[in-house]
Design an enzyme around this catalytic site. Structure first.
Site, mmCIF file in Angstrom:
data_model
loop_
_atom_site.group_PDB
_atom_site.id
_atom_site.type_symbol
_atom_site.label_atom_id
_atom_site.label_comp_id
_atom_site.label_asym_id
_atom_site.label_seq_id
_atom_site.Cartn_x
_atom_site.Cartn_y
_atom_site.Cartn_z
ATOM 1 N N HIS A 368 0.840 -1.336 -0.026
ATOM 2 C CA HIS A 368 -0.083 0.094 -0.294
ATOM 3 C C HIS A 368 0.924 1.212 -0.036
ATOM 4 O O HIS A 368 0.688 2.514 -0.723
ATOM 5 C CB HIS A 368 -1.030 -0.051 1.451
ATOM 6 C CG HIS A 368 -1.885 1.112 1.400
ATOM 7 N ND1 HIS A 368 -1.477 2.376 2.193
ATOM 8 C CD2 HIS A 368 -2.851 1.627 0.784
ATOM 9 C CE1 HIS A 368 -2.618 3.286 1.981
ATOM 10 N NE2 HIS A 368 -3.265 3.061 1.344
ATOM 11 N N ARG A 477 -10.263 4.059 -8.668
ATOM 12 C CA ARG A 477 -10.590 3.133 -7.500
ATOM 13 C C ARG A 477 -11.419 3.962 -6.523
ATOM 14 O O ARG A 477 -11.114 4.528 -5.741
ATOM 15 C CB ARG A 477 -9.250 2.668 -6.533
ATOM 16 C CG ARG A 477 -8.262 1.870 -7.707
ATOM 17 C CD ARG A 477 -6.725 2.113 -7.267
ATOM 18 N NE ARG A 477 -6.386 3.227 -7.625
ATOM 19 C CZ ARG A 477 -5.010 3.732 -7.726
ATOM 20 N NH1 ARG A 477 -4.039 2.609 -7.864
ATOM 21 N NH2 ARG A 477 -4.735 5.147 -8.204
ATOM 22 N N ARG A 530 -13.673 1.777 -11.569
ATOM 23 C CA ARG A 530 -13.800 0.260 -10.814
ATOM 24 C C ARG A 530 -14.727 0.216 -9.833
ATOM 25 O O ARG A 530 -14.555 1.344 -8.803
ATOM 26 C CB ARG A 530 -12.380 -0.341 -10.403
ATOM 27 C CG ARG A 530 -12.537 -1.574 -9.927
ATOM 28 C CD ARG A 530 -11.030 -2.183 -9.534
ATOM 29 N NE ARG A 530 -10.621 -1.426 -8.170
ATOM 30 C CZ ARG A 530 -9.303 -1.475 -7.664
ATOM 31 N NH1 ARG A 530 -8.490 -2.474 -8.381
ATOM 32 N NH2 ARG A 530 -9.052 -1.123 -6.446
ATOM 33 N N GLY A 692 -5.786 -6.548 -14.501
ATOM 34 C CA GLY A 692 -5.191 -6.304 -13.029
ATOM 35 C C GLY A 692 -4.001 -6.944 -12.551
ATOM 36 O O GLY A 692 -4.106 -8.176 -11.798
ATOM 37 N N THR A 693 -2.877 -6.776 -13.065
ATOM 38 C CA THR A 693 -1.700 -7.637 -13.004
ATOM 39 C C THR A 693 -1.164 -7.800 -11.584
ATOM 40 O O THR A 693 -0.347 -8.559 -11.550
ATOM 41 C CB THR A 693 -0.546 -7.309 -14.287
ATOM 42 O OG1 THR A 693 -0.301 -5.970 -13.782
ATOM 43 C CG2 THR A 693 -1.007 -7.625 -15.337
ATOM 44 N N ASN A 694 -1.408 -6.812 -10.668
ATOM 45 C CA ASN A 694 -0.951 -7.048 -9.240
ATOM 46 C C ASN A 694 -1.683 -8.088 -8.565
ATOM 47 O O ASN A 694 -1.039 -9.167 -7.995
ATOM 48 C CB ASN A 694 -1.507 -5.687 -8.284
ATOM 49 C CG ASN A 694 -0.999 -4.335 -8.866
ATOM 50 O OD1 ASN A 694 0.079 -4.462 -9.594
ATOM 51 N ND2 ASN A 694 -1.215 -3.337 -8.275
ATOM 52 N N ASP A 695 -3.004 -8.422 -8.692
ATOM 53 C CA ASP A 695 -3.791 -9.443 -8.089
ATOM 54 C C ASP A 695 -3.461 -10.523 -8.744
ATOM 55 O O ASP A 695 -3.337 -12.015 -8.374
ATOM 56 C CB ASP A 695 -5.100 -9.132 -7.868
ATOM 57 C CG ASP A 695 -5.493 -8.389 -6.462
ATOM 58 O OD1 ASP A 695 -4.569 -8.239 -5.725
ATOM 59 O OD2 ASP A 695 -6.528 -8.020 -6.364
ATOM 60 N N CYS A 757 -4.068 -2.294 -16.190
ATOM 61 C CA CYS A 757 -4.017 -1.171 -15.177
ATOM 62 C C CYS A 757 -3.414 -1.489 -13.687
ATOM 63 O O CYS A 757 -3.336 -0.818 -12.883
ATOM 64 C CB CYS A 757 -5.513 -0.909 -14.865
ATOM 65 S SG CYS A 757 -6.614 -2.354 -14.115
#
Length: 835
Positions: A368, A477, A530, A692-695, A757
């Site tokens: 974060h 977001r 989103r 959403g390549t982070n998750d 994103c």
């Protein structure tokens, strides 16, 4: 001479040994052959010094002490004042150093050469070389080659010399020769500081013919390589020898200026100029930094007390604070502060915004703290396991030394290196140049280049993104709109008491206002919103924050126990995979309806307020979809709500619907999602995918990004990972899913919009991969937009050049086949047909 030969330039990092082959016998032969006895013995003493240090590991200071003593005994003010007797004495003194160290200097030239080759190979793993590769992200190279070449000598007298020069100023980019040289010297003298080098422009007076030839050669090299050159040269008895050249290292300011001027001067094209600028050069122009002088100062180098991860680039100096409230209060009083936390949470955003820099003990590069800091362009050092942060005692303790820093103590942080410095270091604020804007325009104009949008959640963020050249918002977001002090209690009351529609209505109104700001800032550009994604418990107070006043404010009267029980009942063992995203919208459809009404009502408000000029383009993105049924459920709710609002407002409000592909299962069934139709009117229900390549990385690799700092640095050191997968896309795994999903999506809908994103949308290496997949755009934080624009343009140039190379190869193969056929026909006596 023995030196290194690298695929990637690492200036000054590898070892070199000069004058190999000299010994007690050959030194006399060299003196006789050249008629210059001083030169021969000077060259021999240099070999003894360099061989001892580089090959045998004898400290250079041991030789320097002997050198200084001989100079003092001879009353010599300079090393050039030493005559042949003193140089012979010095060679004997150096041999004595070998004896004291228990080392042997080989008299056999071949033995010397073998030992030097081995030493050059070994220099690949010296601490300085390892550190250089780490800083510059140079990985997976097998090592170095060794280059053996005949010597030319710059120490043969006043008509000889050596130097290093850049064809342009590497600090400013000014088109003027920049460098230094020395008369009667060898290469190491220029950089060792034994003698003060002279400015390269003075060479015209002392060695005019060699200097004229030097200028001519450098100009040829710059035109041939189409870039600023870093050259090394030697003049031997008046004759110029060019030793080596490479594209010169430069600052960000210089890189931008050099690239634009190379185009103006007709040396290279705009496409070629783009490749002369590195993404790090652009980053230097976007963030406050420590000056090169400050980085070399003892205040800095001896003041580093801890090192974490470089979460967000830039430099910051300020007083330590340990709570968001402190940060905001001190900011309002005009103080610069560094917010130190064990780990940040969404509740900390007020203090994070107020702070000049952020320091956390835990969390990775996509934690974060890092993500928010990068989005705001704030320096951040995260995952700093060298420290203990006590928010209760308001202290930062350095584990290794037990040194304690308290609230109010001034420290500095370097977000580019992850270093924490106990001293205040002066910060330099770079200024943007018009040349950068020109470079980015060239990048945008590259045919087929991906567009760059921004992740922005507020009007100021959106304005910043637009100023940096973003072509829209690729991710807004909605949860980030909930954390201001006046809004958070309303959100919390609704979470605790979902039957309370008044609170839901209040949330709708402030979201409606926020969305209108986004549409206004991005008028005529897409704004992708989103729907609520994180689990609800993230918005709730921590148990230690609960007391009677909070309980009353949130509808529990003074019943603290009941409130704590309610919080406990919402606890999830693995919230990452719990009630969040579309699951929340399915379980609580009233929230999806509320958000859709806020989005489309904001668009309608904007259209009514500015008829004829307002052009809102909302795109509603459904998060965390894993099945076709999940997506269809939410899509139909959105569409029916949109139909109702359009009818009530009497306005044809434009909007699109799509999904964020972040669950691996969704990537595997993307064709089915893309093919979904509304049974009522037969129209497509999904017009875009945004990855959403982070998750997607977390779920595919089974790694929690917030807990990965415990092993990923080690994985990188061991070569298990080439790159941190949360910074650079894992092409073989996560990248394959993106590629497969994109192919499936477009097989069902040829005009399906595809984008990224996640944090990878601002990473140049990942952008190059996404370009190969023909994605339409990437979206990243507003401050990373310029870097992403450059990377997108560069990716297209590299791809075009690679394609051209392949086509040339195919033509060569075809031509060779024709020639082979012609020769066969000729040998067989058949008619030769020329095609």
């Amino acid at each position: 001479m023995s030196s290194c030969l690298l695929v990637v330039s690492m200036p000054g990092m590898m070892d070199t040994v000069l004058n190999i082959g000299l010994n007690d016998t050959s030194v006399k032969g060299l003196a006789k052959a050249t008629g210059n006895e001083r030169f021969a013995w000077d060259s021999y003493r240099r070999l003894l010094d360099m061989f001892g240090e580089v090959v045998l590991g004898i400290p250079h200071e041991d030789f320097e002490q002997r050198f200084d003593k001989v100079k003092a005994d001879a009353s010599a003010g300079d090393d050039l004042d030493l005559g042949v007797p003193e140089l012979k004495t010095l060679c004997n003194e150096y041999k004595a150093v070998y004896e004291i160290e228990g080392k042997h200097f080989p008299m056999d030239p071949y033995e010397q050469l073998r030992a030097c080759v081995k030493a050059v190979f070994g220099s690949w793993m010296t601490p300085r070389a390892v550190k250089y590769r780490e800083i510059n992200n140079i990985r997976n190279l097998l090592g170095t080659a060794t280059n053996i070449q005949t010597m030319v000598f710059g120490n043969m007298g006043d008509d000889s010399g050596t130097g290093v020069a850049f064809s342009r100023n590497p600090s400013t980019g000014e088109n003027i020769m920049y460098g230094e040289y020395l008369i009667n010297a060898q290469g190491e003298d220029v950089v060792a500081g034994i003698r003060t080098p002279l400015p390269i422009l003075r060479m015209e007076e002392e060695l005019p013919e060699a200097y004229a030839k030097f200028l001519e050669n450098v100009d040829k090299l710059e035109h041939y390589f189409k870039d600023m050159q870093d050259v090394e040269f030697t003049v031997e008895k008046g004759k110029l020898w060019m030793l080596q050249c490479r594209n010169g290292k430069r600052t960000g300011v210089a890189a931008i200026r050099i690239a634009t001027e190379l185009v103006v001067e007709g040396i290279c094209t705009t496409s070629e100029a783009l490749l002369r600028v590195e993404p790090t050069h652009v980053e230097q122009l976007l963030h406050p930094t420590f000056s090169p002088e400050a980085l070399k100062s003892e205040m800095y180098t001896k003041g580093v007390v801890a090192k974490g991860l470089p979460g967000s680039p830039g430099a910051a100096v300020g007083k330590l604070v340990f709570s968001p409230k402190q940060a905001e209060e001190m900011k309002n009083e005009g103080e610069s502060v560094i917010l130190a936390r064990e780990v940040t949470s969404p509740e900390d955003v007020g203090g994070m915004w107020a702070a000049s820099g952020i320091l956390t003990a835990r969390g990775g590069m996509t934690s974060h703290a890092a993500v928010v800091a990068r989005g705001w362009g704030k320096p951040c050092v995260c995952g700093c396991s060298d420290i203990i942060v006590s928010e209760v005692n308001e202290t930062v303790t350095i584990k290794k030394t037990s040194e304690v820093f308290a609230a109010g103590d001034i420290i500095s942080i370097n977000g580019a290196t992850g270093e924490v410095i106990k001293n205040p270091i002066e910060v330099k604020t770079p200024s943007l140049t018009s040349d950068l804007g020109l470079i980015l325009e060239w990048a945008d104009k590259e045919e087929g280049a991906m567009k760059v949008l921004a992740n922005a959640d507020s009007g100021p963020d959106a304005t910043q993104a637009a100023d940096n050249g973003a072509k829209g918002i690729g991710l807004a977001r909605t949860e980030h709109m909930f954390f201001s002090p006046e809004r958070l209690p309303v959100v919390r009351r609704w979470i605790f008491h979902t039957e309370c529609l008044d609170d839901l209505d209040s949330i709708k109104h402030f979201q409606r206002s926020d969305f209108k700001e986004l549409f206004a800032a991005m008028n005529g550009k897409p704004v992708t919103v989103r729907l609520l994604d994180p689990p609800l418990h993230e918005f709730l107070p921590r148990p230690e924050q609960v007391h009677e006043k909070v309980a009353q404010e949130l509808g529990f009267g003074k019943d603290v126990k009941r409130m704590l029980a309610r919080i406990n009942s919402m606890h999830e063992e693995n919230p990452m995979l719990g009630l969040r995203g579309c699951r929340l919208g399915i379980v609580k459809p009233e929230f999806t309806k509320m958000q859709v009404e806020a989005i489309l009502s904001a668009a309608a408000d904007f259209m009514e307020e500015a008829p004829g000029t307002a052009d809102p383009r909302p795109r509603i993105m459904i998060p965390l979809v894993g099945s076709i049924a999940e997506y269809k459920n939410q899509a139909l709710i959105i569409k029916r709500e949109a139909e109702r609002i359009r009818k009530e407002r009497g306005i044809a409000i434009p909007f699109e619907m799509g999904t964020m592909i972040e669950v691996p299962r969704a990537a595997l069934v993307s064709d089915q999602i893309a093919a979904l139709m509304d049974d009522k009117d037969g129209m497509p229900l999904c017009t875009f995918f945004s990855y959403g390549t982070n998750d997607l990385t977390q779920m595919t690799m089974g790694i929690s990004r917030d807990d990965s700092n415990g092993f990923i640095p080690r994985y990188l050191d061991m070569g298990i990972f080439e790159d941190d997968p949360f910074q650079t896309i894992d092409e073989e795994g996560v990248g394959y899913l993106v590629k497969h999903s994109a192919m499936l999506g477009r097989s069902a809908n040829l005009v399906m919009s595809l984008s990224v994103c996640g944090e990878h949308g601002g990473d140049p290496k990942s952008i190059e991969f996404f370009d190969k997949l023909d994605l339409d755009y990437v979206s990243c934080s507003p401050f990373r937009v310029p870097v992403a624009r450059l990377a997108a343009g560069q990716a297209r140039v590299k791809r075009r050049m690679a394609n051209a190379k392949e086509e040339e190869k195919d033509r060569a193969i075809a031509a060779n086949q024709v020639e082979q056929k012609r020769q066969v026909n000729f040998l067989q006596g058949n008619p030769v047909v020329v095609q």
